[in-house]
Write a protein that holds these residues in place. Structure first.
Motif, PDB file in Angstrom:
ATOM      1  N   ALA A   1       0.812  -1.226   0.000  1.00 42.43           N
ATOM      2  CA  ALA A   1       0.000   0.000   0.000  1.00 42.43           C
ATOM      3  C   ALA A   1       0.844   1.274   0.000  1.00 42.43           C
ATOM      4  O   ALA A   1       0.585   2.185  -0.800  1.00 42.43           O
ATOM      5  CB  ALA A   1      -0.934  -0.006   1.200  1.00 42.43           C
ATOM      6  N   LEU A   2       1.836   1.370   0.878  1.00 41.07           N
ATOM      7  CA  LEU A   2       2.585   2.624   0.987  1.00 41.07           C
ATOM      8  C   LEU A   2       3.296   2.960  -0.311  1.00 41.07           C
ATOM      9  O   LEU A   2       3.310   4.114  -0.752  1.00 41.07           O
ATOM     10  CB  LEU A   2       3.587   2.538   2.139  1.00 41.07           C
ATOM     11  CG  LEU A   2       4.414   3.799   2.388  1.00 41.07           C
ATOM     12  CD1 LEU A   2       3.538   5.018   2.616  1.00 41.07           C
ATOM     13  CD2 LEU A   2       5.368   3.581   3.574  1.00 41.07           C
ATOM     14  N   PHE A   3       3.903   1.974  -0.957  1.00 41.77           N
ATOM     15  CA  PHE A   3       4.600   2.188  -2.223  1.00 41.77           C
ATOM     16  C   PHE A   3       3.604   2.636  -3.291  1.00 41.77           C
ATOM     17  O   PHE A   3       3.834   3.617  -4.020  1.00 41.77           O
ATOM     18  CB  PHE A   3       5.291   0.894  -2.644  1.00 41.77           C
ATOM     19  CG  PHE A   3       6.415   1.063  -3.637  1.00 41.77           C
ATOM     20  CD1 PHE A   3       6.160   1.483  -4.934  1.00 41.77           C
ATOM     21  CD2 PHE A   3       7.719   0.780  -3.274  1.00 41.77           C
ATOM     22  CE1 PHE A   3       7.193   1.616  -5.849  1.00 41.77           C
ATOM     23  CE2 PHE A   3       8.760   0.922  -4.183  1.00 41.77           C
ATOM     24  CZ  PHE A   3       8.495   1.333  -5.474  1.00 41.77           C
ATOM     25  N   LYS A   4       2.478   1.934  -3.392  1.00 38.54           N
ATOM     26  CA  LYS A   4       1.471   2.252  -4.407  1.00 38.54           C
ATOM     27  C   LYS A   4       0.860   3.630  -4.174  1.00 38.54           C
ATOM     28  O   LYS A   4       0.668   4.399  -5.121  1.00 38.54           O
ATOM     29  CB  LYS A   4       0.376   1.177  -4.407  1.00 38.54           C
ATOM     30  CG  LYS A   4       0.855  -0.178  -4.886  1.00 38.54           C
ATOM     31  CD  LYS A   4      -0.121  -1.280  -4.569  1.00 38.54           C
ATOM     32  CE  LYS A   4      -1.385  -1.181  -5.407  1.00 38.54           C
ATOM     33  NZ  LYS A   4      -2.273  -2.351  -5.158  1.00 38.54           N
TER      34      LYS A   4
ATOM     35  N   ILE B   1      -5.638   7.117  -5.489  1.00 42.07           N
ATOM     36  CA  ILE B   1      -5.215   5.891  -4.817  1.00 42.07           C
ATOM     37  C   ILE B   1      -6.436   4.995  -4.611  1.00 42.07           C
ATOM     38  O   ILE B   1      -7.550   5.487  -4.431  1.00 42.07           O
ATOM     39  CB  ILE B   1      -4.522   6.172  -3.469  1.00 42.07           C
ATOM     40  CG1 ILE B   1      -5.485   6.832  -2.479  1.00 42.07           C
ATOM     41  CG2 ILE B   1      -3.286   7.027  -3.673  1.00 42.07           C
ATOM     42  CD1 ILE B   1      -4.915   6.993  -1.076  1.00 42.07           C
ATOM     43  N   GLU B   2      -6.216   3.686  -4.665  1.00 40.72           N
ATOM     44  CA  GLU B   2      -7.302   2.734  -4.471  1.00 40.72           C
ATOM     45  C   GLU B   2      -7.380   2.372  -2.986  1.00 40.72           C
ATOM     46  O   GLU B   2      -6.435   1.849  -2.409  1.00 40.72           O
ATOM     47  CB  GLU B   2      -7.064   1.476  -5.299  1.00 40.72           C
ATOM     48  CG  GLU B   2      -7.113   1.731  -6.807  1.00 40.72           C
ATOM     49  CD  GLU B   2      -6.960   0.447  -7.608  1.00 40.72           C
ATOM     50  OE1 GLU B   2      -6.376  -0.536  -7.074  1.00 40.72           O
ATOM     51  OE2 GLU B   2      -7.422   0.422  -8.760  1.00 40.72           O
ATOM     52  N   VAL B   3      -8.541   2.659  -2.385  1.00 41.48           N
ATOM     53  CA  VAL B   3      -8.755   2.428  -0.958  1.00 41.48           C
ATOM     54  C   VAL B   3      -9.844   1.368  -0.813  1.00 41.48           C
ATOM     55  O   VAL B   3     -11.013   1.626  -1.088  1.00 41.48           O
ATOM     56  CB  VAL B   3      -9.158   3.729  -0.240  1.00 41.48           C
ATOM     57  CG1 VAL B   3      -9.345   3.472   1.253  1.00 41.48           C
ATOM     58  CG2 VAL B   3      -8.111   4.809  -0.475  1.00 41.48           C
ATOM     59  N   PHE B   4      -9.441   0.177  -0.387  1.00 43.89           N
ATOM     60  CA  PHE B   4     -10.381  -0.941  -0.332  1.00 43.89           C
ATOM     61  C   PHE B   4     -11.242  -0.904   0.926  1.00 43.89           C
ATOM     62  O   PHE B   4     -10.887  -0.283   1.939  1.00 43.89           O
ATOM     63  CB  PHE B   4      -9.616  -2.260  -0.424  1.00 43.89           C
ATOM     64  CG  PHE B   4      -8.964  -2.467  -1.771  1.00 43.89           C
ATOM     65  CD1 PHE B   4      -9.726  -2.824  -2.869  1.00 43.89           C
ATOM     66  CD2 PHE B   4      -7.605  -2.262  -1.946  1.00 43.89           C
ATOM     67  CE1 PHE B   4      -9.150  -2.999  -4.118  1.00 43.89           C
ATOM     68  CE2 PHE B   4      -7.017  -2.433  -3.185  1.00 43.89           C
ATOM     69  CZ  PHE B   4      -7.790  -2.797  -4.277  1.00 43.89           C
TER      70      PHE B   4
ATOM     71  N   ALA C   1      -4.645  13.221  -0.980  1.00 43.06           N
ATOM     72  CA  ALA C   1      -4.848  12.075  -1.861  1.00 43.06           C
ATOM     73  C   ALA C   1      -6.240  12.126  -2.484  1.00 43.06           C
ATOM     74  O   ALA C   1      -7.214  12.491  -1.835  1.00 43.06           O
ATOM     75  CB  ALA C   1      -4.685  10.775  -1.087  1.00 43.06           C
ATOM     76  N   GLN C   2      -6.300  11.767  -3.763  1.00 37.12           N
ATOM     77  CA  GLN C   2      -7.591  11.525  -4.407  1.00 37.12           C
ATOM     78  C   GLN C   2      -7.937  10.058  -4.140  1.00 37.12           C
ATOM     79  O   GLN C   2      -7.229   9.168  -4.609  1.00 37.12           O
ATOM     80  CB  GLN C   2      -7.498  11.768  -5.911  1.00 37.12           C
ATOM     81  CG  GLN C   2      -6.951  13.125  -6.310  1.00 37.12           C
ATOM     82  CD  GLN C   2      -6.649  13.168  -7.807  1.00 37.12           C
ATOM     83  OE1 GLN C   2      -7.504  12.833  -8.639  1.00 37.12           O
ATOM     84  NE2 GLN C   2      -5.435  13.575  -8.149  1.00 37.12           N
ATOM     85  N   ARG C   3      -8.998   9.825  -3.398  1.00 33.95           N
ATOM     86  CA  ARG C   3      -9.302   8.464  -2.951  1.00 33.95           C
ATOM     87  C   ARG C   3     -10.388   7.840  -3.818  1.00 33.95           C
ATOM     88  O   ARG C   3     -11.482   8.373  -3.950  1.00 33.95           O
ATOM     89  CB  ARG C   3      -9.738   8.465  -1.488  1.00 33.95           C
ATOM     90  CG  ARG C   3      -8.733   9.135  -0.581  1.00 33.95           C
ATOM     91  CD  ARG C   3      -9.089   9.000   0.874  1.00 33.95           C
ATOM     92  NE  ARG C   3      -8.254   9.878   1.690  1.00 33.95           N
ATOM     93  CZ  ARG C   3      -8.046   9.726   2.982  1.00 33.95           C
ATOM     94  NH1 ARG C   3      -8.617   8.710   3.620  1.00 33.95           N
ATOM     95  NH2 ARG C   3      -7.286  10.570   3.648  1.00 33.95           N
ATOM     96  N   ARG C   4     -10.046   6.678  -4.381  1.00 28.11           N
ATOM     97  CA  ARG C   4     -11.016   5.890  -5.127  1.00 28.11           C
ATOM     98  C   ARG C   4     -11.461   4.740  -4.228  1.00 28.11           C
ATOM     99  O   ARG C   4     -10.718   3.789  -3.982  1.00 28.11           O
ATOM    100  CB  ARG C   4     -10.372   5.337  -6.408  1.00 28.11           C
ATOM    101  CG  ARG C   4     -11.348   4.572  -7.293  1.00 28.11           C
ATOM    102  CD  ARG C   4     -10.654   4.043  -8.524  1.00 28.11           C
ATOM    103  NE  ARG C   4     -11.518   3.157  -9.296  1.00 28.11           N
ATOM    104  CZ  ARG C   4     -11.114   2.098  -9.958  1.00 28.11           C
ATOM    105  NH1 ARG C   4      -9.816   1.777  -9.941  1.00 28.11           N
ATOM    106  NH2 ARG C   4     -11.968   1.357 -10.621  1.00 28.11           N
ATOM    107  N   LEU C   5     -12.665   4.847  -3.685  1.00 30.06           N
ATOM    108  CA  LEU C   5     -13.161   3.895  -2.700  1.00 30.06           C
ATOM    109  C   LEU C   5     -13.696   2.649  -3.380  1.00 30.06           C
ATOM    110  O   LEU C   5     -14.541   2.723  -4.277  1.00 30.06           O
ATOM    111  CB  LEU C   5     -14.250   4.547  -1.840  1.00 30.06           C
ATOM    112  CG  LEU C   5     -13.830   5.833  -1.103  1.00 30.06           C
ATOM    113  CD1 LEU C   5     -14.993   6.383  -0.293  1.00 30.06           C
ATOM    114  CD2 LEU C   5     -12.621   5.589  -0.221  1.00 30.06           C
ATOM    115  N   LEU C   6     -13.192   1.490  -2.930  1.00 29.90           N
ATOM    116  CA  LEU C   6     -13.545   0.214  -3.557  1.00 29.90           C
ATOM    117  C   LEU C   6     -14.020  -0.778  -2.501  1.00 29.90           C
ATOM    118  O   LEU C   6     -13.783  -0.596  -1.301  1.00 29.90           O
ATOM    119  CB  LEU C   6     -12.327  -0.362  -4.288  1.00 29.90           C
ATOM    120  CG  LEU C   6     -11.721   0.501  -5.398  1.00 29.90           C
ATOM    121  CD1 LEU C   6     -10.408  -0.109  -5.868  1.00 29.90           C
ATOM    122  CD2 LEU C   6     -12.691   0.640  -6.559  1.00 29.90           C
TER     123      LEU C   6
END
Length: 336
Positions: free
Chosen positions: A192-195, A206-209, A285-290
């Motif tokens: 996660a941190l690297f991505k 960023i993809e936030v699961f 961060a722009q968060r893309r919630l998944l």
């Protein structure tokens, strides 16, 4: 003595080998350097290790029994730190064969070589993922672990069971370490941190699961290595208090066998972790919630009391310190 470190081009293996080399130990690094993630990062790690005169590289596959036999015959390691594996919960859903070859066949080969060479101690990587469907937290080694939720976790649990069998049958001292979300400089690009850092610096979302409803026992790499080396010098013996009518799963009365959690012991909410990264980078961060990914779990929390009691392990690094350390390395490595 010579210490064999498998996975020496990997994240934890590299840091462990480097710490040993800095202490003047002789290290044989065994790694196939596959393309699961960017081989250039693995080569850069190896270049760091090759600067030490005590380092010897063996670039072969653990699934190649003849190659492993040859390495043991030539270098005669007295202890083994086994950190090579096909990692990743999500990748195991798509590529199960890679986990069978590396984590099962490779580990069986290593056990056989350790048995034949009568090594003093085999320390090997397990994972917090073995706790699977368990919800009672913090996770303790005394809990049952029979409900893994990914093939990756299942192969690591199988390693623990295989290690006990060899410890019992051949008096081979084995210690398994259940790692909890390791991060830090030279980390894996699939973590996660690297991505997150890569995406944010590129001004991408960023993809936030699980819509951010996640928590992880984030553990800094220096603390992990300290724990690994403390365990290396703490060779297990059969537990005199072990009760076969009510057997503890983390020790054994019939074998020199032990399993420990190795984490920070203080879970951090994913959204809080992201906020530390935002502060470090000076951007939002722009968060893309998944939704939750298959095989994943919402939370991890390590009970590290056993490892602390037996070895004096005490993690020192908070995410407020560790995340900036990673970002500093990332900027330097990628010349940003």
């Amino acid at each position: 003595m010579t210490i064999l470190v498998t996975g020496s081009a990997g994240f934890i293996g590299f840091h462990t080998a480097r710490r040993l080399l800095k202490a003047g130990r002789r290290v044989v690094g065994f790694d196939v350097v596959n393309a699961y993630y960017d081989p250039a990062l693995k080569e850069a790690r190896l270049d760091q290790l090759k600067a030490y005169p005590g380092f010897t590289e063996v670039r072969r596959d653990l699934a190649d029994r003849a190659a492993l036999d040859a390495a043991f015959a030539e270098h005669k390691p007295r202890a083994v730190i086994h950190l090579a594996a096909q990692a990743g919960v999500r990748y195991s859903v798509e590529n199960p064969g890679a986990y069978v070859d590396s984590n099962l066949v490779g580990f069986a080969n290593l056990l056989e070589c350790c048995r034949a060479a009568e090594v003093a101690h085999l320390v090997y990587a397990s994972t917090s993922s073995v706790y699977g469907a368990n919800t009672a937290q913090p996770f303790a080694e005394t809990q049952g672990v029979g409900h893994q939720m990914s093939l990756y976790a299942a192969t690591k649990r199988a390693n623990e069971v295989m290690a006990h069998a060899y410890a019992h049958l051949f008096n081979l001292p084995t210690t398994g370490l259940r790692f909890f979300t390791v991060y830090g400089p030279w980390g894996r690009p699939d973590m996660a941190l690297f991505k997150f850092t890569k995406a944010m610096l590129a001004e991408q979302p960023i993809e936030v699961f699980n819509h951010g409803r996640m928590a992880r026992d984030f553990t800094y790499i220096d603390d992990i290595v300290d724990g690994v080396l403390r365990v290396l010098d703490h060779i297990p013996t059969p537990d005199p208090d072990w009760d076969p009518a009510n057997p503890r799963p983390d020790t054994s009365g019939i074998a020199p066998f032990r399993v420990y959690n190795i984490g920070r012991g203080a879970p951090v909410a994913l959204n809080d972790f992201i906020e530390v990264l935002e502060k470090t980078l000076g951007m939002k961060a722009q968060r893309r919630l998944l939704d939750m990914q298959p095989g994943d779990v919402p939370s991890t929390h390590a009970d590290i009391s056993a490892l602390s009691h037996d070895t004096g392990y005490q993690p020192q690094t908070s995410v407020e310190e560790g995340v900036p350390n990673f970002v500093h390395w990332y900027r330097q490595f990628h010349r940003i």
